[in-house]
Design an enzyme around this catalytic site. Structure first.
Site, mmCIF file in Angstrom:
data_model
loop_
_atom_site.group_PDB
_atom_site.id
_atom_site.type_symbol
_atom_site.label_atom_id
_atom_site.label_comp_id
_atom_site.label_asym_id
_atom_site.label_seq_id
_atom_site.Cartn_x
_atom_site.Cartn_y
_atom_site.Cartn_z
ATOM 1 N N HIS A 27 12.725 -2.378 -0.820
ATOM 2 C CA HIS A 27 11.918 -1.814 -1.918
ATOM 3 C C HIS A 27 12.703 -0.681 -2.581
ATOM 4 O O HIS A 27 13.422 0.065 -1.908
ATOM 5 C CB HIS A 27 10.581 -1.301 -1.372
ATOM 6 C CG HIS A 27 9.609 -0.971 -2.457
ATOM 7 N ND1 HIS A 27 9.666 0.219 -3.152
ATOM 8 C CD2 HIS A 27 8.591 -1.682 -3.001
ATOM 9 C CE1 HIS A 27 8.706 0.221 -4.070
ATOM 10 N NE2 HIS A 27 8.038 -0.922 -3.998
ATOM 11 N N GLY A 57 1.542 -2.644 -6.357
ATOM 12 C CA GLY A 57 1.429 -1.363 -5.677
ATOM 13 C C GLY A 57 0.067 -0.744 -5.948
ATOM 14 O O GLY A 57 -0.933 -1.083 -5.318
ATOM 15 N N TRP A 86 0.824 -1.221 0.000
ATOM 16 C CA TRP A 86 0.000 0.000 0.000
ATOM 17 C C TRP A 86 0.852 1.262 0.000
ATOM 18 O O TRP A 86 0.326 2.356 -0.139
ATOM 19 C CB TRP A 86 -0.929 0.011 1.216
ATOM 20 C CG TRP A 86 -1.975 -1.069 1.195
ATOM 21 C CD1 TRP A 86 -2.196 -1.989 0.189
ATOM 22 C CD2 TRP A 86 -2.952 -1.344 2.208
ATOM 23 N NE1 TRP A 86 -3.239 -2.809 0.526
ATOM 24 C CE2 TRP A 86 -3.725 -2.444 1.754
ATOM 25 C CE3 TRP A 86 -3.254 -0.785 3.447
ATOM 26 C CZ2 TRP A 86 -4.772 -2.978 2.508
ATOM 27 C CZ3 TRP A 86 -4.296 -1.312 4.202
ATOM 28 C CH2 TRP A 86 -5.039 -2.391 3.731
ATOM 29 N N LYS A 87 2.132 1.120 0.219
ATOM 30 C CA LYS A 87 3.031 2.290 0.317
ATOM 31 C C LYS A 87 2.467 3.272 1.357
ATOM 32 O O LYS A 87 1.885 2.831 2.329
ATOM 33 C CB LYS A 87 3.224 2.933 -1.051
ATOM 34 C CG LYS A 87 3.593 1.902 -2.131
ATOM 35 C CD LYS A 87 4.083 2.531 -3.375
ATOM 36 C CE LYS A 87 4.323 1.448 -4.411
ATOM 37 N NZ LYS A 87 5.032 1.921 -5.569
ATOM 38 N N GLU A 98 11.544 -6.353 -9.172
ATOM 39 C CA GLU A 98 10.803 -5.150 -9.521
ATOM 40 C C GLU A 98 11.701 -4.211 -10.315
ATOM 41 O O GLU A 98 12.468 -3.439 -9.718
ATOM 42 C CB GLU A 98 10.337 -4.445 -8.242
ATOM 43 C CG GLU A 98 9.432 -5.279 -7.382
ATOM 44 C CD GLU A 98 8.493 -4.423 -6.551
ATOM 45 O OE1 GLU A 98 7.290 -4.626 -6.650
ATOM 46 O OE2 GLU A 98 8.966 -3.531 -5.833
HETATM 47 C C1 PEP Z 1 5.484 -1.681 -5.891
HETATM 48 O O1 PEP Z 1 5.317 -0.714 -5.208
HETATM 49 O O2 PEP Z 1 6.136 -2.626 -5.429
HETATM 50 C C2 PEP Z 1 4.919 -1.703 -7.248
HETATM 51 C C3 PEP Z 1 5.241 -2.694 -8.036
HETATM 52 O O3 PEP Z 1 4.087 -0.684 -7.611
HETATM 53 P P1 PEP Z 1 3.118 -0.602 -8.901
HETATM 54 O O4 PEP Z 1 2.358 -1.898 -8.959
HETATM 55 O O5 PEP Z 1 2.233 0.573 -8.639
HETATM 56 O O6 PEP Z 1 3.999 -0.436 -10.096
#
Ligand code: PEP
Length: 252
Positions: A96, A235, A10-11, A168
């Protein structure tokens, strides 16, 4: 057989009251949908108690997005793994790219957190991935190798069952750009091969490797169909139950 593992990061979104309401509706939605995947959400620290209150006896894991690299002491503003454990949290996302980019975390400092989390029997979701500049300079494998070698330094073979890797690519996070399933799969295969060389074939084959970077309902199935993609770290699309549910139930 690796069970798919879908996680929502959720950040810095969702207050405690918003998180509680979201958790209740996610739980209802998941009960009806019978998602056959391992599920996790990672709220902000202060939202964890409200979400845990709703999800504690459910199949949805409540994780933290980060933690301190010490158990206690004079570290103003930090959150101890022991406090998380006290709340019932057993999983933590570490490394992250936003922690690396905005808060100066390095492979070395993340390694300290990984070792500490594992020493408390927590599950670690360790994020790795290259920037666009690094990819364009042909440094993808070099970057991933260093992130794995340094980030996992001194992690014992018997602890690797508690480690999940999230690949990621930084250029795909929150940008709407997704790595193609083929590109993601080849990075995942490289990660698996590197873990095999650091540990063993058995550990590498059991390793869950999530993909993260603009995963949405319309691309999750193609990504998850790839041999080396075992889950997703989501995210933006994890912030509404309507967007997240079809990702959790991608195979239905
Ligand atoms: C994340 O925050 O790990 C991410 C992959 O974000 P998003 O899905 O918004 O790109």
């Amino acid at each position: 057989m690796r069970k798919p593992y879908i996680a929502g990061n959720w950040k810095m979104n969702m207050s405690p009251s918003e998180g509680r309401a979201y958790a209740s509706s996610l739980l209802e939605a998941v009960k009806d949908a019978k998602a056959d995947v391992k599920m996790m959400v990672a709220p902000p620290f202060v939202t964890i108690p409200a979400v845990m209150d709703v999800l504690k006896d459910s199949p949805i894991i409540v994780a933290a997005q980060n933690m301190a690299d010490h158990d206690k002491g004079a570290y103003t503003g930090e959150v101890s793994p022991l406090f998380l454990i006290d709340l019932g949290v057993k999983t933590v996302i570490l490394g992250h790219s936003e922690r690396r980019q905005y808060y100066g975390e390095t492979n070395e400092s993340i390694n300290r957190k990984i070792l500490l989390a594992l020493s408390h029997n927590m599950e670690v979701v360790y994020c790795v991935g290259e920037t666009l500049e690094e990819r364009e300079a042909g440094k993808l494998e070099e970057i991933l190798k260093a992130q794995l070698e340094v980030g996992l330094k001194d992690v014992k073979a018997e602890e690797m069952g508690s480690v999940v890797i999230a690949y990621e690519p930084v250029w795909a996070i929150g940008t709407g750009k997704t790595a193609t399933p083929e590109d993601a799969d080849s990075a995942h295969a490289f990660i698996r091969k590197t873990v095999e060389s650091l540990y063993s074939k058995d550990i590498a084959e059991k390793l869950i490797i999530q993909y993260g970077g603009s995963v949405k309902a319309n691309n999750v199935k193609a990504l998850m169909a790839k041999e080396n993609i075992d889950g997703a770290l989501v995210g933006g699309a994890s912030l509404s139950v309507d967007d997240f549910l079809p990702i959790l139930t991608f195979d239905k």
